[in-house]
Design an enzyme around this catalytic site. Structure first.
Site, mmCIF file in Angstrom:
data_model
loop_
_atom_site.group_PDB
_atom_site.id
_atom_site.type_symbol
_atom_site.label_atom_id
_atom_site.label_comp_id
_atom_site.label_asym_id
_atom_site.label_seq_id
_atom_site.Cartn_x
_atom_site.Cartn_y
_atom_site.Cartn_z
ATOM 1 N N HIS A 190 -10.063 6.545 -31.201
ATOM 2 C CA HIS A 190 -9.415 7.554 -30.343
ATOM 3 C C HIS A 190 -9.341 8.869 -31.110
ATOM 4 O O HIS A 190 -8.391 9.127 -31.857
ATOM 5 C CB HIS A 190 -8.021 7.053 -29.931
ATOM 6 C CG HIS A 190 -7.312 7.938 -28.943
ATOM 7 N ND1 HIS A 190 -6.361 7.458 -28.061
ATOM 8 C CD2 HIS A 190 -7.400 9.269 -28.695
ATOM 9 C CE1 HIS A 190 -5.897 8.462 -27.332
ATOM 10 N NE2 HIS A 190 -6.511 9.580 -27.698
ATOM 11 N N HIS A 238 -10.517 13.028 -30.444
ATOM 12 C CA HIS A 238 -11.137 14.102 -29.659
ATOM 13 C C HIS A 238 -11.782 15.059 -30.649
ATOM 14 O O HIS A 238 -11.073 15.654 -31.479
ATOM 15 C CB HIS A 238 -10.074 14.835 -28.838
ATOM 16 C CG HIS A 238 -9.318 13.939 -27.906
ATOM 17 N ND1 HIS A 238 -9.645 13.795 -26.573
ATOM 18 C CD2 HIS A 238 -8.255 13.115 -28.121
ATOM 19 C CE1 HIS A 238 -8.809 12.937 -26.003
ATOM 20 N NE2 HIS A 238 -7.961 12.508 -26.930
ATOM 21 N N HIS A 281 -7.008 7.446 -20.923
ATOM 22 C CA HIS A 281 -5.660 7.694 -21.429
ATOM 23 C C HIS A 281 -4.690 7.245 -20.333
ATOM 24 O O HIS A 281 -4.835 7.654 -19.172
ATOM 25 C CB HIS A 281 -5.435 9.184 -21.678
ATOM 26 C CG HIS A 281 -6.082 9.722 -22.915
ATOM 27 N ND1 HIS A 281 -7.423 9.589 -23.180
ATOM 28 C CD2 HIS A 281 -5.553 10.400 -23.971
ATOM 29 C CE1 HIS A 281 -7.693 10.169 -24.342
ATOM 30 N NE2 HIS A 281 -6.573 10.669 -24.847
ATOM 31 N N GLU A 329 0.744 7.436 -21.877
ATOM 32 C CA GLU A 329 1.153 8.313 -22.998
ATOM 33 C C GLU A 329 2.443 9.004 -22.547
ATOM 34 O O GLU A 329 3.519 8.710 -23.056
ATOM 35 C CB GLU A 329 0.044 9.321 -23.316
ATOM 36 C CG GLU A 329 0.378 10.269 -24.461
ATOM 37 C CD GLU A 329 -0.707 11.347 -24.696
ATOM 38 O OE1 GLU A 329 -1.543 11.566 -23.806
ATOM 39 O OE2 GLU A 329 -0.683 11.968 -25.781
ATOM 40 N N ASP A 380 -6.186 10.858 -32.807
ATOM 41 C CA ASP A 380 -6.155 11.661 -31.579
ATOM 42 C C ASP A 380 -6.704 13.073 -31.820
ATOM 43 O O ASP A 380 -7.865 13.338 -31.487
ATOM 44 C CB ASP A 380 -4.732 11.707 -31.005
ATOM 45 C CG ASP A 380 -4.683 11.909 -29.506
ATOM 46 O OD1 ASP A 380 -5.733 11.982 -28.868
ATOM 47 O OD2 ASP A 380 -3.554 11.996 -28.962
ATOM 48 N N ASP A 381 -5.885 13.962 -32.357
ATOM 49 C CA ASP A 381 -6.285 15.364 -32.593
ATOM 50 C C ASP A 381 -5.781 15.768 -33.975
ATOM 51 O O ASP A 381 -4.788 16.504 -34.105
ATOM 52 C CB ASP A 381 -5.654 16.267 -31.520
ATOM 53 C CG ASP A 381 -6.078 15.858 -30.119
ATOM 54 O OD1 ASP A 381 -7.212 16.173 -29.730
ATOM 55 O OD2 ASP A 381 -5.279 15.187 -29.440
HETATM 56 N N1 HPA Z 1 -3.800 13.141 -24.224
HETATM 57 C C1 HPA Z 1 -4.436 13.680 -23.201
HETATM 58 N N2 HPA Z 1 -5.433 14.544 -23.362
HETATM 59 C C2 HPA Z 1 -5.804 14.869 -24.601
HETATM 60 C C3 HPA Z 1 -5.171 14.345 -25.692
HETATM 61 C C4 HPA Z 1 -4.118 13.426 -25.498
HETATM 62 O O1 HPA Z 1 -3.488 12.869 -26.413
HETATM 63 N N3 HPA Z 1 -5.765 14.897 -26.770
HETATM 64 C C5 HPA Z 1 -6.746 15.706 -26.331
HETATM 65 N N4 HPA Z 1 -6.766 15.704 -25.001
HETATM 66 ZN ZN ZN Z 2 -6.246 11.404 -26.807
#
Ligand code: HPA
Ligand code: ZN
Length: 337
Positions: A15, A17, A195, A198, A276-277
């Site tokens: 996971h 991006h 996703h 969350e 994630d990011d």
């Molecule tokens: N959630 C939804 N969209 C996203 C995320 C996330 O954690 N990171 C980058 N785009």
């Molecule tokens: Zn994500």
């Protein structure tokens, strides 16, 4: 648990991006190269702006950052920088997301994005020994028609893209809105992830499973609100790609000591740890393993389970998974490791 055990532990990241691995230093360099002004004077000022109160708050900054990416070389540099960084974290395999609509909406053609990323993934294999698969994410706030247009642009790349995903603003955009485009992706032989859970409710995780027929759930934290859903996820050995530092920075959890990861493992869910990011949330996958292990006092056996789950939940072949699991067993068996 000592940090060097975690850093050396063979693992996969499922996971991530790519646009979220855009470090401010590279953002400045690419902005300069493309002669684009960005509204920040320094790397420090950019980092100071990375304080978020919600997913949307983050997404607004994330899409703005991605706006400086224009050329194939930009996407290549972004991707190779990520692979170089996680090479030091014991990462052996990655399955990375990209958001083509963020770029095509600005006039960057699909092929520019995909060719740059794919070239770097190939070079990452030879330079760092990291294998990779690419997942195209649809932006859920743009709706299904836009997703279909992107799906058609991606068709020449179906042999080089392993699957489709669903990201961006979750609440108000349930998975069921994307039923048809996910059905088309399945019919084209693509894997499906989304996703869900969350910020959105457990009901969105049910929809991801029942309507989108996903192979993995990204995040999935809110599944724990629903015991019947937990049973379903456990019975199906469904992989959850959990992102502890992301959850902390986006206020999905208030404190890592309250993060649900340990409960997920104790409930028999196939949870994995991911970043994630990482450029926005303060840590790559190794950092995520380290901080969550510390905050939840995870045992060595929990940590090895998380690494094992990362390979089991991947889209590698069964033979490839067995090779990685054997390497993991060898690593764990070394005295002092
Ligand atoms: N959630 C939804 N969209 C996203 C995320 C996330 O954690 N990171 C980058 N785009
Ligand atoms: Zn994500």
């Amino acid at each position: 648990m000592d940090d060097s055990f975690i850093r050396g532990l063979p693992k996969a990241e499922l996971h991530l991006h790519l646009e979220g691995s855009f470090e401010p230093e590279l953002m400045f360099a690419i902005a300069r190269r493309n002669k684009i002004d960005i509204p920040f004077k320094s790397v420090e000022e950019v980092r100071r702006a990375y304080r978020f109160s919600s997913l949307q708050d983050f997404l607004d900054i994330y899409y703005r950052g991605a706006g400086v990416l224009r050329t194939e070389q930009d996407f290549y540099d972004l991707t190779l920088a990520y692979l170089r960084r996680v090479h030091g974290d014991g990462v052996r395999h990655v399955e990375v997301f990209f958001d083509p609509q963020t770029h095509t909406a600005r006039g960057v053609v699909f092929a520019t994005v995909a060719d740059g990323i794919l070239a770097a993934l190939k070079d990452g294999q030879s330079q760092f020994g990291i294998s990779a698969k690419l997942i195209l994410c649809f932006l859920r706030h743009l709706g299904q028609d836009d997703a279909f247009a992107t799906f058609r642009q991606a068709e020449p790349y179906f042999g080089r893209i392993v699957g489709v995903g669903l990201d961006s603003s979750e609440v108000g955009h349930p998975p069921s809105k994307f039923a048809d485009v996910f059905a088309s992706a399945g019919a084209a032989g693509l894997r499906r992830v989304a996703h869900a859970g969350e910020e959105g409710p457990a009901a969105y995780v049910w929809e991801a499973l029942d309507v989108l027929q996903v192979d993995r759930v990204d995040h999935g934290n809110r599944s724990l609100d629903d015991p019947a859903l937990v049973r379903r996820l456990s019975d199906e050995a469904m992989t959850l790609t959990v992102c502890p530092l992301s959850n902390l920075k986006l206020c999905v959890v208030n404190d890592l000591a309250q993060h649900p990861l340990k409960r997920m493992l104790d409930l028999g869910l196939r949870a994995t740890v991911n970043s994630d990011d990482p450029a926005y949330f303060g840590g790559y996958v190794g950092d995520n393993f380290a901080v969550v292990s510390q905050a939840l006092a995870l045992s060595r056996s929990d940590i090895v389970t998380l690494a094992r789950n990362s390979f089991l939940g991947s889209f590698l072949s069964e033979a490839e998974k067995l090779q990685h699991l054997a390497a993991l067993d060898r690593y764990v068996a070394v005295p002092g490791a």
